[in-house]
Scaffold this motif. Structure first.
Motif, PDB file in Angstrom:
ATOM      1  N   THR A 182     -18.453  37.006  13.196  1.00 45.42           N
ATOM      2  CA  THR A 182     -17.555  37.131  12.712  1.00 45.42           C
ATOM      3  C   THR A 182     -17.224  36.931  11.237  1.00 45.42           C
ATOM      4  O   THR A 182     -16.701  35.878  11.458  1.00 45.42           O
ATOM      5  CB  THR A 182     -16.473  37.392  13.548  1.00 45.42           C
ATOM      6  OG1 THR A 182     -17.042  38.227  15.079  1.00 45.42           O
ATOM      7  CG2 THR A 182     -15.775  38.895  13.113  1.00 45.42           C
ATOM      8  N   TYR A 183     -16.995  37.922  10.322  1.00 41.65           N
ATOM      9  CA  TYR A 183     -16.065  37.473   9.211  1.00 41.65           C
ATOM     10  C   TYR A 183     -14.681  38.317   9.110  1.00 41.65           C
ATOM     11  O   TYR A 183     -14.118  38.335   9.861  1.00 41.65           O
ATOM     12  CB  TYR A 183     -17.247  37.887   8.267  1.00 41.65           C
ATOM     13  CG  TYR A 183     -18.535  37.520   7.958  1.00 41.65           C
ATOM     14  CD1 TYR A 183     -18.671  36.521   7.831  1.00 41.65           C
ATOM     15  CD2 TYR A 183     -19.646  37.967   8.201  1.00 41.65           C
ATOM     16  CE1 TYR A 183     -19.861  35.254   7.124  1.00 41.65           C
ATOM     17  CE2 TYR A 183     -20.657  36.887   8.528  1.00 41.65           C
ATOM     18  CZ  TYR A 183     -20.855  35.829   8.187  1.00 41.65           C
ATOM     19  OH  TYR A 183     -22.543  35.218   7.652  1.00 41.65           O
TER      20      TYR A 183
ATOM     21  N   ALA B  58     -26.500  23.270  14.294  1.00 45.48           N
ATOM     22  CA  ALA B  58     -25.934  25.118  13.892  1.00 45.48           C
ATOM     23  C   ALA B  58     -24.658  24.948  13.316  1.00 45.48           C
ATOM     24  O   ALA B  58     -24.036  25.993  12.646  1.00 45.48           O
ATOM     25  CB  ALA B  58     -25.813  25.657  15.285  1.00 45.48           C
ATOM     26  N   VAL B  59     -23.719  24.013  13.710  1.00 45.60           N
ATOM     27  CA  VAL B  59     -22.287  24.171  13.467  1.00 45.60           C
ATOM     28  C   VAL B  59     -22.124  23.740  11.901  1.00 45.60           C
ATOM     29  O   VAL B  59     -21.239  24.773  11.284  1.00 45.60           O
ATOM     30  CB  VAL B  59     -21.301  23.384  14.443  1.00 45.60           C
ATOM     31  CG1 VAL B  59     -19.641  22.852  13.538  1.00 45.60           C
ATOM     32  CG2 VAL B  59     -20.948  24.097  16.283  1.00 45.60           C
TER      33      VAL B  59
ATOM     34  N   LEU C 180     -22.664  29.451   6.279  1.00 49.00           N
ATOM     35  CA  LEU C 180     -22.344  30.705   6.406  1.00 49.00           C
ATOM     36  C   LEU C 180     -20.777  31.541   5.717  1.00 49.00           C
ATOM     37  O   LEU C 180     -20.220  32.230   5.662  1.00 49.00           O
ATOM     38  CB  LEU C 180     -22.910  30.995   7.333  1.00 49.00           C
ATOM     39  CG  LEU C 180     -23.566  30.988   8.244  1.00 49.00           C
ATOM     40  CD1 LEU C 180     -23.545  31.792   9.341  1.00 49.00           C
ATOM     41  CD2 LEU C 180     -24.817  32.283   7.295  1.00 49.00           C
ATOM     42  N   GLY C 181     -20.016  30.101   5.941  1.00 43.05           N
ATOM     43  CA  GLY C 181     -18.967  29.994   5.664  1.00 43.05           C
ATOM     44  C   GLY C 181     -17.717  30.217   6.397  1.00 43.05           C
ATOM     45  O   GLY C 181     -16.869  30.438   6.370  1.00 43.05           O
TER      46      GLY C 181
ATOM     47  N   THR D 249     -12.805  23.495  14.031  1.00 46.40           N
ATOM     48  CA  THR D 249     -12.953  24.192  12.818  1.00 46.40           C
ATOM     49  C   THR D 249     -12.978  23.404  11.861  1.00 46.40           C
ATOM     50  O   THR D 249     -13.576  21.962  12.005  1.00 46.40           O
ATOM     51  CB  THR D 249     -11.809  24.600  12.951  1.00 46.40           C
ATOM     52  OG1 THR D 249     -10.236  23.289  12.492  1.00 46.40           O
ATOM     53  CG2 THR D 249     -10.348  25.304  13.917  1.00 46.40           C
ATOM     54  N   SER D 250     -13.188  24.248  10.786  1.00 45.45           N
ATOM     55  CA  SER D 250     -14.110  23.242   9.814  1.00 45.45           C
ATOM     56  C   SER D 250     -13.091  22.030   9.300  1.00 45.45           C
ATOM     57  O   SER D 250     -13.893  21.723   8.402  1.00 45.45           O
ATOM     58  CB  SER D 250     -14.361  24.276   8.569  1.00 45.45           C
ATOM     59  OG  SER D 250     -13.424  24.883   7.796  1.00 45.45           O
ATOM     60  N   GLU D 251     -12.150  22.105   9.213  1.00 47.85           N
ATOM     61  CA  GLU D 251     -11.337  21.339   8.810  1.00 47.85           C
ATOM     62  C   GLU D 251     -11.118  20.052   9.694  1.00 47.85           C
ATOM     63  O   GLU D 251     -11.310  18.620   9.165  1.00 47.85           O
ATOM     64  CB  GLU D 251      -9.683  21.425   8.912  1.00 47.85           C
ATOM     65  CG  GLU D 251      -9.469  22.167   8.129  1.00 47.85           C
ATOM     66  CD  GLU D 251      -9.414  24.663   8.468  1.00 47.85           C
ATOM     67  OE1 GLU D 251      -8.488  25.079   7.858  1.00 47.85           O
ATOM     68  OE2 GLU D 251      -9.881  24.417   9.795  1.00 47.85           O
ATOM     69  N   GLU D 252     -12.064  20.090  11.072  1.00 51.25           N
ATOM     70  CA  GLU D 252     -11.897  18.608  12.207  1.00 51.25           C
ATOM     71  C   GLU D 252     -12.794  17.676  11.194  1.00 51.25           C
ATOM     72  O   GLU D 252     -12.801  17.059  12.128  1.00 51.25           O
ATOM     73  CB  GLU D 252     -12.239  18.866  13.379  1.00 51.25           C
ATOM     74  CG  GLU D 252     -10.868  19.693  13.478  1.00 51.25           C
ATOM     75  CD  GLU D 252     -10.905  20.729  15.394  1.00 51.25           C
ATOM     76  OE1 GLU D 252     -10.534  19.732  16.200  1.00 51.25           O
ATOM     77  OE2 GLU D 252     -10.852  22.378  15.342  1.00 51.25           O
TER      78      GLU D 252
END
Length: 176
Positions: free
Chosen positions: A69-70, A99-100, A107-108, A157-160
């Motif tokens: 989902t975007y 994959a992450v 994919l952003g 999350t990406s920040e982690e």
């Protein structure tokens, strides 16, 4: 299909079923061919990324990034299975980490989650190895073996993982 057939008893306790559409209908399991066709259609629609999992050139399992989902959510979930012979060798944690990273860096996406039945010790070990955050219990979350089953949700999350989950997993493995 051979790998799935050889591992039917190993995988059956975790297989999603359909609750049926009418009153009193029993849950059914899609055939593997039906499952592959559905994944292919979802991949063409851009909502799913199905991956084959290989070890030493042999197919040993499958990993799916689903519910992509975007917009304001930028999220997806990951599911996976592995044949019994390859389990416990770090294959799935490595695949999940890859994959992450793909979802975050290509994919952003911002958030990834994995939902696991509380009884599924090997899958719980995967998210523990990767250091995903336990977000608690989702009651009657997914239909499995003919009934609605509870799942624990794990997320990242990406920040982690600014340097990537694969790099963190490799550093963790190397330290052991």
């Amino acid at each position: 299909m051979r790998l799935r057939s050889e591992n039917a008893a190993w995988l059956e306790p975790w297989e999603a079923t359909s609750p049926g559409t009418g009153h009193g209908q029993q849950g059914t399991v899609a055939t593997f061919g039906e499952y592959v066709r559905a994944l292919s259609a979802q991949a063409r629609a851009g909502t799913t990324l199905p991956f084959a999992v290989e070890l030493d050139g042999a197919l040993v399992g499958q990993l799916t990034v689903a519910s992509i989902t975007y917009g304001s959510l930028c999220s997806a979930s990951i599911g996976y299975w592995i044949g019994r012979e390859a389990a416990g060798r770090g294959v799935i944690p490595t695949g999940v980490a890859m994959a992450v990273d793909y979802c975050f860096f290509v994919l952003g996406l911002h958030r990834m989650e994995v939902n696991i039945r509380p009884e599924n010790g090997p899958s719980l070990r995967v998210v523990e190895k990767l250091g995903l955050r336990d977000e608690g219990l989702r009651e009657r979350f997914l239909h499995i073996q003919g009934a609605w089953r509870d799942h624990r949700t794990f997320a990242i999350t990406s920040e982690e993982v600014p340097g990537g989950l694969l790099a963190r997993w490799q550093a963790t493995r190397d330290a052991i």
